[in-house]
Design a protein around this motif. Sequence first.
Motif, PDB file in Angstrom:
ATOM      1  N   LYS A   1       0.902  -1.092  -0.212  1.00 39.35           N
ATOM      2  CA  LYS A   1       0.187   0.024  -0.200  1.00 39.35           C
ATOM      3  C   LYS A   1       0.787   1.030  -0.164  1.00 39.35           C
TER       4      LYS A   1
ATOM      5  N   GLN B   1      -7.728  -8.871   6.839  1.00 39.82           N
ATOM      6  CA  GLN B   1      -8.000  -8.559   7.936  1.00 39.82           C
ATOM      7  C   GLN B   1      -7.729  -9.901   8.835  1.00 39.82           C
TER       8      GLN B   1
ATOM      9  N   GLY C   1      -9.449  -2.882  10.640  1.00 41.80           N
ATOM     10  CA  GLY C   1      -9.642  -2.221   9.243  1.00 41.80           C
ATOM     11  C   GLY C   1      -9.008  -0.591   9.277  1.00 41.80           C
ATOM     12  N   MET C   2      -8.147  -0.021   8.178  1.00 40.59           N
ATOM     13  CA  MET C   2      -7.865   1.243   8.152  1.00 40.59           C
ATOM     14  C   MET C   2      -8.817   2.199   8.226  1.00 40.59           C
ATOM     15  N   LYS C   3     -10.064   2.006   7.837  1.00 38.28           N
ATOM     16  CA  LYS C   3     -10.850   2.933   7.435  1.00 38.28           C
ATOM     17  C   LYS C   3     -11.971   2.790   9.050  1.00 38.28           C
ATOM     18  N   ASN C   4     -12.140   1.525   9.538  1.00 36.83           N
ATOM     19  CA  ASN C   4     -12.991   1.607  10.686  1.00 36.83           C
ATOM     20  C   ASN C   4     -12.036   0.525  11.680  1.00 36.83           C
TER      21      ASN C   4
END
Length: 351
Positions: free
Chosen positions: A226, A263, A314-317
């Motif tokens: 990433k 994940q 999670g990166m967003k949550n």
Amino acid sequence: MAAKRDYYETLGIDKKSDKAAIKRAYRKLAKKYHPDTNAGDAHAEEMFKDVTEAYNVLSDEKKRKLYDEFGFAGLQEGFSEEAARQASHGGFGGFGGFGGNGAFSGSYSSNGEPFTHQEFHFENGSADMDDIFSMFGDMFSHGGNSYGGWSTSRNSGFTGNSSDWSSFTGSGHSAGHKGSDVMADITISFDEAVFGCEKSITLQDPSTGRTSTLSIHIPAGIESGKTVRLRGQGNPGRNGGQAGDVLLKVNVTPSKEFERKGQNIYSTIRVPFTTAALGGKARVHTLYGDVECNIKAGTQAGSRIRLRGKGVSGMKNPNAKGDQYVTVEIQVPRQLTPKAKEALEEFRRVS
């Protein structure tokens, strides 16, 4: 950390090299820096990655074309070749905003008199007002001449509205250009990728040799490969344009205990034959500490235990975590006491 090197320089070849020369250069360097012959050599490992990346780009005709024309930016996800060409070559006959490399030619009239066909070439920079006046010669030496509603003179410059200026230059009133992006790599541990971390990187400008140190936050849950974008930390813009970005590719070193897929986390435990047969408990390592799991009687080798919420955030949550899947292996004793052997012989007889 130095900025990414030019791919041709990495392979030690020039831009005119054909596919055969590229392959020869890669094979030579890959053999020299291969991990199998350089165990524990971090420099060799990085060089092997660099030459492999360079070969993957230069051996691909499409990627090589983009790299030759747009540099590293042309290889980024979401890059628009059409938009980049418009930004670099849009407007007047292909020299957007009087910047970059290009040429302009045409015939013009002033005060009712025809002009001879004129041509103007420019390289590596933006044309300023003097360039423009030189380009159009006498067209700007007399007041009252116009182009698209613009009145011109050498002393007073241009007067008119912004839409006319856009039609004249193809760029809008501002001639600023955003600086180019800088690409670099950073390597972090498995745990740092799972939980996030703060890092410092040092970038070097290959043209000047000057270095700059940047602080970067690596978000929890990031995966290898990433890219983290540091906005405004790249090369400076031109003519008041904003600075480019730093695109930081993250490489994550693998864990000896856990395997990651998205994940979710995968691991293995070994339980005694008696525990698998009769049932019992087993201690399992997780990212968040040890837990005790129930082993059902008759558990077979290869069975999986699911530990909910013991995976990666999670990166967003950050509250949405994956699971951990534990594969059970049966531990068979290598040596038996006479009494244990007798008991197993009895077990075999009755079963």
